[in-house]
Design a protein around this motif. Structure first.
Motif, mmCIF file in Angstrom:
data_model
loop_
_atom_site.group_PDB
_atom_site.id
_atom_site.type_symbol
_atom_site.label_atom_id
_atom_site.label_comp_id
_atom_site.label_asym_id
_atom_site.label_seq_id
_atom_site.Cartn_x
_atom_site.Cartn_y
_atom_site.Cartn_z
ATOM 1 N N LEU A 103 0.907 -1.276 -0.038
ATOM 2 C CA LEU A 103 0.073 -0.083 -0.056
ATOM 3 C C LEU A 103 0.964 1.090 0.023
ATOM 4 C CD1 LEU A 103 -3.032 0.688 0.214
ATOM 5 C CD2 LEU A 103 -2.814 1.015 2.778
ATOM 6 N N SER A 104 0.977 1.943 -1.143
ATOM 7 C CA SER A 104 1.573 3.257 -1.014
ATOM 8 C C SER A 104 1.016 4.390 -0.487
ATOM 9 C CB SER A 104 1.744 3.563 -2.649
ATOM 10 O OG SER A 104 0.658 4.031 -3.117
ATOM 11 N N ARG A 105 1.672 5.402 -0.150
ATOM 12 C CA ARG A 105 1.036 6.613 0.483
ATOM 13 C C ARG A 105 0.032 7.270 -0.402
ATOM 14 N NH1 ARG A 105 5.407 10.806 1.751
ATOM 15 N NH2 ARG A 105 6.272 9.085 3.112
ATOM 16 N N LYS A 106 0.064 7.077 -1.613
ATOM 17 C CA LYS A 106 -1.028 7.978 -2.584
ATOM 18 C C LYS A 106 -2.585 6.916 -2.355
ATOM 19 C CE LYS A 106 1.639 10.560 -5.385
ATOM 20 N NZ LYS A 106 2.093 10.736 -6.985
ATOM 21 N N ASP A 131 -7.724 3.657 0.496
ATOM 22 C CA ASP A 131 -7.381 2.196 0.485
ATOM 23 C C ASP A 131 -6.579 1.921 1.701
ATOM 24 O OD1 ASP A 131 -6.790 -0.339 0.156
ATOM 25 O OD2 ASP A 131 -6.011 -0.263 -1.813
ATOM 26 N N ASN A 132 -7.051 0.999 2.530
ATOM 27 C CA ASN A 132 -6.485 0.697 3.958
ATOM 28 C C ASN A 132 -6.066 -0.714 4.119
ATOM 29 O OD1 ASN A 132 -5.699 1.803 6.434
ATOM 30 N ND2 ASN A 132 -7.382 0.795 7.565
ATOM 31 N N ALA A 133 -5.977 -1.461 2.995
ATOM 32 C CA ALA A 133 -5.501 -2.876 3.310
ATOM 33 C C ALA A 133 -4.036 -3.127 2.708
ATOM 34 C CB ALA A 133 -6.449 -3.546 2.142
ATOM 35 N N SER A 134 -3.386 -3.568 3.540
ATOM 36 C CA SER A 134 -2.158 -4.125 3.297
ATOM 37 C C SER A 134 -1.794 -5.442 4.161
ATOM 38 C CB SER A 134 -1.264 -3.133 4.001
ATOM 39 O OG SER A 134 -1.164 -2.608 5.335
ATOM 40 N N PHE A 135 -1.377 -6.526 3.317
ATOM 41 C CA PHE A 135 -1.440 -7.852 3.936
ATOM 42 C C PHE A 135 -0.606 -8.755 3.123
ATOM 43 C CE2 PHE A 135 -5.387 -7.427 1.305
ATOM 44 C CZ PHE A 135 -4.974 -8.574 0.597
ATOM 45 N N ILE A 136 -0.136 -9.868 3.813
ATOM 46 C CA ILE A 136 0.259 -11.011 3.025
ATOM 47 C C ILE A 136 -0.537 -12.400 3.457
ATOM 48 C CG2 ILE A 136 2.401 -12.705 3.070
ATOM 49 C CD1 ILE A 136 4.098 -10.085 3.325
ATOM 50 N N THR A 137 -0.995 -12.886 2.400
ATOM 51 C CA THR A 137 -1.642 -14.161 2.754
ATOM 52 C C THR A 137 -0.888 -15.216 2.338
ATOM 53 O OG1 THR A 137 -3.742 -12.860 2.388
ATOM 54 C CG2 THR A 137 -4.005 -15.318 2.174
ATOM 55 N N LEU A 186 7.623 -10.239 1.081
ATOM 56 C CA LEU A 186 7.806 -8.860 1.422
ATOM 57 C C LEU A 186 6.797 -8.091 0.900
ATOM 58 C CD1 LEU A 186 11.009 -6.900 1.972
ATOM 59 C CD2 LEU A 186 9.071 -5.969 0.444
ATOM 60 N N ALA A 187 6.084 -6.978 1.858
ATOM 61 C CA ALA A 187 5.396 -6.132 1.279
ATOM 62 C C ALA A 187 5.736 -4.598 2.031
ATOM 63 C CB ALA A 187 3.893 -6.442 1.530
ATOM 64 N N THR A 188 5.083 -3.713 1.520
ATOM 65 C CA THR A 188 5.516 -2.366 2.173
ATOM 66 C C THR A 188 4.045 -1.648 2.326
ATOM 67 O OG1 THR A 188 5.594 -1.155 -0.038
ATOM 68 C CG2 THR A 188 7.652 -2.287 1.166
ATOM 69 N N ARG A 189 3.935 -0.634 3.281
ATOM 70 C CA ARG A 189 3.069 0.318 3.621
ATOM 71 C C ARG A 189 3.611 1.555 3.705
ATOM 72 N NH1 ARG A 189 -2.444 -0.735 6.069
ATOM 73 N NH2 ARG A 189 -2.964 1.502 6.494
#
Length: 572
Positions: A407-410, A416-422, A476-479
């Protein structure tokens, strides 16, 4: 081959399959695929097949018979530049399609805009008027495509297969109809490069014109129209009538019939005979001559007898094509062989043999349905589609299902408020800005640990270097846009986790990495998002328990147990 006369009995089936037109993995620009443009499902930039206008088709019907059953379609959305359909047909098809092509127990996700499409004139389809294009058809066995059980779907402009109650679907360029349908394989000799015009007596102003194909020299042509059974048709030419015409009954069930009238000059004399051709033995059996009657009424009164009527003033030679034997399986011909009628014509005339103007309205009939179209079932099919993949606790010969949502800052600013790893349907969310890593054992598929870092600092670098267990799949994911985002890629590469990627001026990252192999797996990937080209939800299926990871193969006893379990499951 699947097409008569080369092949008279083979078939193919696809079942328990998932067709995806455009996945959530949009690819990267500049790779092996040079085509890059806007997708239909999310209107974002992605790799494309061929180019941005090439029509996407999930299941392409060609020749036949082919069957598609217990399958699911997702992600088939057209764009203003490109047609996209779940079911389509071979482009620019010069030859036959069989009405025995059938679909059943299909499921269409909400991301499917066109379930079927018969093409339109334009790029890739050209004029969309070749013989196979015009004869496109499939059988919707259970109504899971159209909502009409036991329906046939064909081209909207093909009136050889329609009746007044057919339902037109303009978006498909198709019509949903009911009836019994078969083909007539027509071979001609003695007249080069003729077009064949076929009128159904109920729709005389809507002929189907076939170009035919040439395979045995300039004097021979072949055609193969699909006809509705229990109807009458007239056949016309754009030049002098052929010296010899052989009509073979293809996909006719026992007692199926059509009445046909062939156009000839009024001075023509005929020798008409029927036979049964055994192609494998190259023998002919049941050779019988046809005898004349004095009127069409007499002919229609004796539909089972081998008779013909020549209407000299009009120029139409009428006789029945009737199947006297049954078929087995998917064979095009009967169990006795291919039932045929052969017409040998003698005339001194060289006139163009198109009798349409004289034949109608004399032979015009009122359109009617032989088989009524069923009521539409508005309820979705509850037992349709492919079974979803179930990931067993036993990892042998299985895959790891992963989803990474950065999830980027923009994106956050846009709501959008979803950031996850499944991992295998177990979702791990993270709400704080930074980097989020999940390590999975590459042999068992079990999550080993989770880690998060607000920025690229000494602690994170040390973790990447020594903290990740060997033999791990690393996600890896970023927020937000964490500090050091553009600097993390060289560390991921130097520690052997990922391939090099350009992350300059990027705003979000997603990674599928591996720790512990001297030769990294081919599937490792580092993706970056920027401005409107956001990453979105990224999905991968990664192979588990490979010996190249350092995993041990299952023991002989364990493998036997798994094979027994697999057989028992299949039997259930």
């Amino acid at each position: 081959d699947g097409s008569y006369p080369k092949d008279e009995g083979s078939s193919q089936e696809v079942r328990q399959s998932l067709f995806v037109g455009e996945s959530q993995n949009r690819g990267t620009n500049g790779g092996q695929n040079k085509y890059w443009g806007i997708g239909g499902t999310d209107r974002k930039m992605r790799t494309l097949p061929r180019n941005r206008t090439f029509p996407i088709r999930g299941f392409q019907i060609y020749d036949g018979p082919v069957r598609l059953t217990q399958s699911t379609f997702r992600g088939f959305i057209p764009t203003p530049e490109r047609y996209t359909s779940a079911v389509g047909f071979n482009l620019k098809n010069t030859w036959q399609l069989t009405p025995r092509n059938n679909l059943s127990q299909l499921s269409f996700h909400s991301t499917v805009a066109l379930r079927a499409f018969f093409g339109r004139p334009g790029q890739w389809f050209e004029e969309n008027d070749l013989d196979g294009d015009k004869n496109s058809i499939f059988h919707d066995v259970d109504g899971s495509v159209t909502g009409y059980r036991d329906a046939y779907v064909g081209r909207a402009d093909n009136y050889l297969i329609q009746h007044p109650d057919c339902v037109k679907i303009p978006e498909w360029n198709g019509a949903i109809c009911s009836g019994s349908y078969s083909q007539v394989y027509i071979q001609t000799w003695g007249a080069p490069s003729l077009s064949l015009s076929i009128n159904r007596d109920e729709y005389p102003n809507a002929p189907l014109v076939l170009r035919g194909i040439n395979s045995q020299g300039a004097s021979s042509q072949q055609y193969q129209p699909i006809l509705m059974m229990s109807k009458s048709y007239s056949l016309h030419w754009n030049g002098p009538a052929p010296r010899e015409v052989v009509l073979s009954l293809i996909n006719f069930d026992k007692e199926n019939w059509v009445l046909v009238g062939l156009c000839y000059p009024s001075d023509t004399t005929f020798q008409i005979m029927s036979d049964i051709y055994d192609r494998q033995k190259n023998t002919f059996d049941d050779i019988t001559d046809y005898g004349p009657v004095s009127s069409l009424a007499q002919l229609e009164a004796k539909p089972t007898e081998r008779k013909y009527f020549f209407d000299q003033p009009v120029g139409l030679l009428w006789f029945y094509l009737r199947a006297r034997h049954g078929r087995d399986g998917h064979s095009y011909c009967s169990t006795k062989g291919c039932e045929r009628v052969k017409v040998t014509a003698t005339t001194s005339s060289k006139q163009i043999c198109n009798c349409t103007a004289k034949a109608y309205p004399k032979y015009t009939k009122t359109p009617s349905a032989v088989v009524p179209i069923p009521a539409q079932n508005p309820q979705p099919c509850t037992n349709c589609g492919a079974k979803e993949v179930v990931f067993s606790s036993e990892p042998w010969m299985s895959y790891l299902h992963t989803q990474v949502k950065s999830l980027s800052r923009k994106e956050e600013e846009k709501g959008d408020n979803a950031s996850f790893i499944t991992v295998n349907k177990v979702t791990m969310q993270f709400s704080q800005p930074g980097f989020f890593l999940v390590s999975v054992d590459a042999c068992s598929g079990k999550v080993i640990e989770e880690a998060s870092f607000m920025k690229v600092d000494t602690k994170m670098k040390q973790y990447l270097k020594t903290g990740i267990p060997k033999r791990s799949i690393v996600l890896l994911a970023t927020r937000g846009q964490p500090e050091g985002l553009v600097d993390v890629a060289p560390h991921l590469v130097s520690f052997g986790l990922a391939k090099a990627a350009d992350v300059h001026n990027k705003e979000s990252l997603a990674m599928w990495g591996f720790q512990g192999a001297s030769s990294p797996p081919t599937w490792i990937s580092l993706q970056a998002g920027q401005e409107d080209d956001v990453l979105g939800l990224q999905e991968r299926y990664l192979p588990l328990s490979l010996e190249t990871y350092g995993c041990l193969p299952p023991s002989t006893e364990k493998r036997k147990d798994l094979e027994l379990l697999k057989k028992a499951t299949e039997q259930q």
